[in-house]
Design a protein around this motif. Structure first.
Motif, PDB file in Angstrom:
ATOM      1  N   TYR A 103       0.833  -1.210   0.000  1.00 19.61           N
ATOM      2  CA  TYR A 103       0.000   0.000   0.000  1.00 19.61           C
ATOM      3  C   TYR A 103       0.868   1.260   0.000  1.00 19.61           C
ATOM      4  O   TYR A 103       0.608   2.209  -0.745  1.00 19.61           O
ATOM      5  CB  TYR A 103      -0.932  -0.024   1.211  1.00 19.61           C
ATOM      6  CG  TYR A 103      -1.846   1.168   1.319  1.00 19.61           C
ATOM      7  CD1 TYR A 103      -2.856   1.390   0.389  1.00 19.61           C
ATOM      8  CD2 TYR A 103      -1.719   2.065   2.370  1.00 19.61           C
ATOM      9  CE1 TYR A 103      -3.708   2.471   0.494  1.00 19.61           C
ATOM     10  CE2 TYR A 103      -2.568   3.156   2.492  1.00 19.61           C
ATOM     11  CZ  TYR A 103      -3.560   3.354   1.545  1.00 19.61           C
ATOM     12  OH  TYR A 103      -4.402   4.431   1.647  1.00 19.61           O
ATOM     13  N   ALA A 104       1.903   1.257   0.817  1.00 22.26           N
ATOM     14  CA  ALA A 104       2.793   2.426   0.901  1.00 22.26           C
ATOM     15  C   ALA A 104       3.498   2.687  -0.425  1.00 22.26           C
ATOM     16  O   ALA A 104       3.779   3.846  -0.760  1.00 22.26           O
ATOM     17  CB  ALA A 104       3.815   2.215   2.014  1.00 22.26           C
ATOM     18  N   ASP A 105       3.764   1.640  -1.199  1.00 26.36           N
ATOM     19  CA  ASP A 105       4.465   1.783  -2.470  1.00 26.36           C
ATOM     20  C   ASP A 105       3.545   2.088  -3.650  1.00 26.36           C
ATOM     21  O   ASP A 105       4.026   2.332  -4.756  1.00 26.36           O
ATOM     22  CB  ASP A 105       5.260   0.510  -2.782  1.00 26.36           C
ATOM     23  CG  ASP A 105       6.454   0.338  -1.854  1.00 26.36           C
ATOM     24  OD1 ASP A 105       6.863   1.319  -1.210  1.00 26.36           O
ATOM     25  OD2 ASP A 105       6.970  -0.799  -1.769  1.00 26.36           O
ATOM     26  N   LEU A 106       2.220   2.052  -3.438  1.00 21.59           N
ATOM     27  CA  LEU A 106       1.290   2.318  -4.536  1.00 21.59           C
ATOM     28  C   LEU A 106       1.428   3.751  -5.033  1.00 21.59           C
ATOM     29  O   LEU A 106       1.543   4.694  -4.237  1.00 21.59           O
ATOM     30  CB  LEU A 106      -0.159   2.120  -4.083  1.00 21.59           C
ATOM     31  CG  LEU A 106      -0.740   0.729  -4.156  1.00 21.59           C
ATOM     32  CD1 LEU A 106      -2.183   0.730  -3.648  1.00 21.59           C
ATOM     33  CD2 LEU A 106      -0.676   0.154  -5.557  1.00 21.59           C
ATOM     34  N   SER A 107       1.380   3.895  -6.326  1.00 22.12           N
ATOM     35  CA  SER A 107       1.370   5.221  -6.939  1.00 22.12           C
ATOM     36  C   SER A 107       0.077   5.936  -6.539  1.00 22.12           C
ATOM     37  O   SER A 107      -0.972   5.313  -6.373  1.00 22.12           O
ATOM     38  CB  SER A 107       1.440   5.053  -8.458  1.00 22.12           C
ATOM     39  OG  SER A 107       1.224   6.278  -9.095  1.00 22.12           O
TER      40      SER A 107
END
Length: 141
Positions: A103-107
């Motif tokens: 989730y933290a890495d989602l654009s």
């Protein structure tokens, strides 16, 4: 299991723009393209019950099952955005080892239905929409 018992082969998602959708599933989920091909002809059109149909396909590697993206010609009328509680609604389910990191890495341009949630069963879930509105459940079991 008997050799004639059904086994999962793929999950199919009909799309409007195959190239854009291949890029999304590759870039967001890291799915590798296994093959790309086109199919047409009378047997195909009869089999899918769409007069004069042809299809452009991409098979993506999702571990134990393939994700099949297919762009049809002719394309049917668009439907409204699916909701999970609609009869006949579908979604693709993909698991990750760490949902919070995913989730933290989602654009910022990837639409989510909510932040990651922990259900009563203890499963952590997150639903996203692909660029064409199809639902993808990302879960940490």
């Amino acid at each position: 299991m008997d050799e004639n018992d059904p086994r999962a082969h793929h999950v199919g998602v009909t799309v409007s723009d195959l190239d854009r959708m291949v890029a999304f599933y590759r870039d967001v989920f890291g799915l590798d393209v296994l093959s790309r091909f086109s199919v047409g002809g009378e047997a195909f059109a009869t089999g899918v019950d769409v007069a004069g149909a042809t299809g452009r396909f991409a098979h993506l590697d999702a571990g134990d099952v393939r994700v099949e993206l297919v762009e049809y010609d002719p394309e049917a009328d668009a439907r409204g955005a699916p909701r999970l509680n609609q009869p006949g609604a579908t979604h693709l389910g993909l698991s990750v080892a760490d949902l919070d990191n995913f989730y933290a890495d989602l654009s910022a341009d990837v639409e989510t239905l909510s932040d990651p949630q922990t259900t009563e069963s203890g499963t952590r879930i997150l639903f996203v929409r692909d660029p064409e509105g199809n639902l993808v459940e990302v879960l940490e079991a």
